[in-house]
Design a protein around this motif. Sequence first.
Motif, short mmCIF file in Angstrom:
data_model
loop_
_atom_site.label_atom_id
_atom_site.label_comp_id
_atom_site.label_asym_id
_atom_site.label_seq_id
_atom_site.Cartn_x
_atom_site.Cartn_y
_atom_site.Cartn_z
N TYR A 50 48.96 21.79 -43.61
CA TYR A 50 48.99 21.01 -42.36
C TYR A 50 48.15 19.74 -42.47
O TYR A 50 48.64 18.63 -42.16
N THR A 51 46.92 19.86 -42.92
CA THR A 51 46.04 18.69 -43.00
C THR A 51 46.54 17.68 -44.03
O THR A 51 46.43 16.47 -43.81
N GLN A 52 47.09 18.16 -45.13
CA GLN A 52 47.58 17.23 -46.15
C GLN A 52 48.80 16.45 -45.67
O GLN A 52 48.93 15.26 -45.95
N ILE A 53 49.69 17.14 -44.95
CA ILE A 53 50.87 16.45 -44.42
C ILE A 53 50.46 15.41 -43.38
O ILE A 53 50.94 14.27 -43.39
N VAL A 54 49.57 15.82 -42.46
CA VAL A 54 49.14 14.92 -41.39
C VAL A 54 48.41 13.71 -41.96
O VAL A 54 48.66 12.56 -41.54
N ARG A 55 47.52 13.93 -42.91
CA ARG A 55 46.72 12.84 -43.45
C ARG A 55 47.46 12.04 -44.52
O ARG A 55 47.05 10.94 -44.87
N GLY A 56 48.57 12.59 -45.02
CA GLY A 56 49.30 11.93 -46.09
C GLY A 56 50.54 11.18 -45.67
O GLY A 56 51.23 10.59 -46.50
N GLY A 104 44.51 16.34 -34.66
CA GLY A 104 44.01 17.68 -34.99
C GLY A 104 43.73 17.85 -36.46
O GLY A 104 42.78 18.54 -36.85
N GLY A 105 44.54 17.22 -37.31
CA GLY A 105 44.32 17.32 -38.75
C GLY A 105 43.01 16.69 -39.18
O GLY A 105 42.28 17.23 -40.02
#
Length: 222
Positions: A50-56, A104-105
């Motif tokens: 989740y965090t990698q998709i949001v931040r990437g 949220g990420g």
Amino acid sequence: MKWIPTFIDGTVVTIVLSLSTVIIGSIIGLIAASMQQSRFKFLHAIVKCYTQIVRGTPMLVQLFLWLYGFPIIGISVPAMPFLGNVYGSREFLTAVVALSINSGGYICELLRGGLESIDKGQMEAGRSLGLSRRETMSSIIIPQAIRVVLPGLGNEFITMIKESSIVSVVGVFDVMYTTNIVKAATFSIFEPLIVVAAIYFVLTFILTSLLKILEKRLKVYG
């Protein structure tokens, strides 16, 4: 002068959008950060993905996916007319969802850093008092971590106020969108952009000043 109410209305929408995004994003980030502290590895994998998709990926792409892409496969944020023409519109509510998930990420990573900054002895102390792992996290660890990351959450709010301007490209009536209204009516481009830039500057300046006061009171410096 007659356009001042329009700019004010747009500014209010920007503040409501940004505040809603950070509040909901904080809840999402807290849940995700708690999942990272779980003993189940598959939860760690979900949060990491989740965090990698949001931040990437760009926020604009995420917004377009929620507004135009996901409805094709049946995932859509419905309009809520009882909230009004602006706040209840599908575009505004979709923007809140998309920006909240994005925020949220980042907040998840802020909270993760805050949780890791708490001495591990705190967990052991809580367990020695008879508290479960979950009770120790909710009663001892998380409150301390939130105190540490409050300045970071303030910065996220400031960032979101500026980045929320992208919602104007999908027709959400925020302060940036007011430039299109004034431009269409007056054929002026430069003046409304200067006014909007000044509004953003004032908002971020006030919030930055309040954030500095908060940091001094909490004695947390980053």
